[in-house]
Design a protein around this motif. Structure first.
Motif, mmCIF file in Angstrom:
data_model
loop_
_atom_site.group_PDB
_atom_site.id
_atom_site.type_symbol
_atom_site.label_atom_id
_atom_site.label_comp_id
_atom_site.label_asym_id
_atom_site.label_seq_id
_atom_site.Cartn_x
_atom_site.Cartn_y
_atom_site.Cartn_z
ATOM 1 N N VAL A 97 0.846 -1.191 0.000
ATOM 2 C CA VAL A 97 0.000 0.000 0.000
ATOM 3 C C VAL A 97 0.883 1.243 0.000
ATOM 4 N N LYS A 98 1.947 1.190 0.785
ATOM 5 C CA LYS A 98 2.932 2.263 0.814
ATOM 6 C C LYS A 98 4.276 1.633 1.121
ATOM 7 N N THR A 99 5.087 1.476 0.098
ATOM 8 C CA THR A 99 6.340 0.749 0.292
ATOM 9 C C THR A 99 7.308 1.478 1.214
ATOM 10 N N CYS A 100 7.158 2.789 1.346
ATOM 11 C CA CYS A 100 8.036 3.547 2.237
ATOM 12 C C CYS A 100 7.543 3.563 3.684
ATOM 13 N N ALA A 101 6.476 2.842 3.975
ATOM 14 C CA ALA A 101 6.000 2.753 5.349
ATOM 15 C C ALA A 101 6.873 1.775 6.139
ATOM 16 N N PRO A 102 6.873 1.884 7.473
ATOM 17 C CA PRO A 102 7.572 0.886 8.283
ATOM 18 C C PRO A 102 7.070 -0.521 7.972
ATOM 19 N N GLY A 103 7.927 -1.511 8.194
ATOM 20 C CA GLY A 103 7.557 -2.891 7.926
ATOM 21 C C GLY A 103 7.131 -3.634 9.173
ATOM 22 N N THR A 104 6.871 -4.923 8.984
ATOM 23 C CA THR A 104 6.512 -5.819 10.080
ATOM 24 C C THR A 104 7.737 -6.623 10.480
ATOM 25 N N GLN A 105 7.990 -6.726 11.771
ATOM 26 C CA GLN A 105 9.211 -7.380 12.225
ATOM 27 C C GLN A 105 9.169 -8.886 12.015
ATOM 28 N N SER A 106 10.259 -9.404 11.496
ATOM 29 C CA SER A 106 10.426 -10.838 11.296
ATOM 30 C C SER A 106 10.578 -11.551 12.628
ATOM 31 N N GLY A 107 9.979 -12.717 12.739
ATOM 32 C CA GLY A 107 10.097 -13.511 13.946
ATOM 33 C C GLY A 107 11.477 -14.096 14.155
ATOM 34 N N PHE A 108 12.336 -14.031 13.123
ATOM 35 C CA PHE A 108 13.683 -14.576 13.245
ATOM 36 C C PHE A 108 14.721 -13.480 13.477
ATOM 37 N N PHE A 109 14.293 -12.233 13.483
ATOM 38 C CA PHE A 109 15.223 -11.124 13.706
ATOM 39 C C PHE A 109 15.832 -11.213 15.101
ATOM 40 N N ASN A 110 17.153 -11.194 15.155
ATOM 41 C CA ASN A 110 17.896 -11.228 16.415
ATOM 42 C C ASN A 110 17.543 -12.448 17.265
ATOM 43 N N ALA A 111 17.189 -13.549 16.610
ATOM 44 C CA ALA A 111 16.858 -14.768 17.343
ATOM 45 C C ALA A 111 18.108 -15.325 18.022
ATOM 46 N N PRO A 112 17.992 -15.850 19.236
ATOM 47 C CA PRO A 112 19.144 -16.448 19.910
ATOM 48 C C PRO A 112 19.752 -17.577 19.086
ATOM 49 N N ALA A 113 21.031 -17.860 19.330
ATOM 50 C CA ALA A 113 21.770 -18.830 18.529
ATOM 51 C C ALA A 113 21.130 -20.215 18.544
ATOM 52 N N ALA A 114 20.511 -20.592 19.654
ATOM 53 C CA ALA A 114 19.950 -21.931 19.762
ATOM 54 C C ALA A 114 18.603 -22.085 19.075
ATOM 55 N N VAL A 115 18.015 -20.983 18.617
ATOM 56 C CA VAL A 115 16.675 -21.035 18.024
ATOM 57 C C VAL A 115 16.758 -21.473 16.564
#
Length: 335
Positions: free
Chosen positions: A123-141
């Motif tokens: 709808v608006k590509t310059c809008a903020p996005g939705t955070q990925s569930g894997f962003f900054n995931a701990p090493a064991a995940v």
């Protein structure tokens, strides 16, 4: 003395390595998706399967005629359903063996596959996005812990280039080289939005890595590159550089993920120059740092022993418009 940020980075990498490698992606957990309508996809897919000992049951064949650069949401939904129906629960990541299609409307195809198509972002590509569930995931995940399968593209413009890329990815697992990491604050100020996350210059002796954070538009003649991150519409002097097996390289610009476009520099240029994996956005993201790989998180994950696909996915907060390319299993710091 190392800066506090660099010290924290080293400790995090050491702690991740100390946990062992059981949580990192294994060849038996990777699926290959081959486009039977593209001869290069078929040939390169078999080269990769053989080189990495991917189980035959993990190979999925689909048909995408005419190599479109972009799919619509409906067509992609059918393709994804076809792929998923053929995969077992053990599969944690998917490698699509083609260059195009690389976009689903305004989404990158790898983001659309892993996270689901994000219509709102279009709808608006310059809008903020939705955070990925894997962003900054701990090493064991693992990805399955977050109900997702990571994904990446293996480009197929040239069988010889793809073969060389596969060989670099495989070679990355044999030894830990003495290497350099280069982070450039450039004259293109709008493309420096993630420079705040560049680590300070210094050394990480346990990983034989020297970090160079520079105010330059390009580097020239360096032959020890494991990491190269910058902000430029076009990156000069790539032909003078030497990338080590497993090297990660990307540039913050609007259309790096438009792989076959002729506007800004395509992320394919990094692979052609010798990098093993890269990332770019397929539609105008504006310069939110969250839509591009975070340098500290990328370093921490990769130095901790994860694969390229895991390190890159952990580093991008809002990846809806992005596409990850290269060899997902490259892992120069995995013991």
């Amino acid at each position: 003395m190392l800066h506090a940020i660099l010290t924290a980075l080293l400790l995090a990498a050491a702690n991740a390595a100390a946990q062992g490698t059981s949580a990192t992606l294994q060849p038996s957990q990777l699926a290959l998706v081959i486009n039977d309508d593209e001869p290069n996809s078929v040939e390169i897919g078999e080269l990769y399967r053989s080189a990495r000992n991917i189980p035959e049951k993990n190979v999925v064949h689909v048909r995408i005629p005419n190599r479109p650069r972009k799919l619509d949401a409906e067509g992609f939904a059918k393709l994804k359903a076809e792929i998923d129906a053929k995969l077992g629960a053990h599969v944690q990541a998917v490698l699509m063996v083609w260059t195009a299609p690389y976009a689903v409307e305004c989404n990158g195809i790898t983001a659309a596959y892993t996270l689901g198509f994000d219509a709102q972002q279009c709808v608006k590509t310059c809008a903020p996005g939705t955070q990925s569930g894997f962003f900054n995931a701990p090493a064991a995940v693992q990805p399955a812990d977050r109900q997702m399968r990571l994904s990446m593209l293996l480009p197929t413009e040239s069988v010889e280039s793809a073969k060389a890329l596969i060989e670099r990815g495989k070679a990355s697992g044999f030894r830990m080289p003495t290497a350099g990491a280069y982070f450039l604050v450039t004259s293109e100020s709008a493309r420096n939005s993630r420079a705040r996350f560049f680590p300070p210059s210094g050394t990480v002796p346990q990983r034989k890595l020297t970090i160079h954070t520079l105010r330059e538009d390009a580097i020239e003649g360096k032959r020890d590159i494991m990491f190269y991150q910058t902000g430029k519409a076009r990156v000069d002097k790539l032909d003078t550089l030497g990338f080590l097996p497993g090297a990660l390289a990307d540039h913050l610009t609007s259309f790096g993920g438009d792989l076959l476009g002729n506007g800004q520099m395509s992320s394919l240029k990094w692979l052609e120059a010798g990098a093993t994996a890269s990332y770019g956005t397929v539609s105008e993201p504006c310069n939110y740092w969250q839509k591009f790989p975070n340098p500290n998180l990328l370093l921490r994950s990769y130095l901790g022993g994860t694969t390229a696909v895991e390190a890159y996915w952990r580093s991008v907060a809002w990846p809806a418009q992005g596409v990850f390319i290269g060899d997902p299993l490259a892992a120069p710091y995995r013991k």
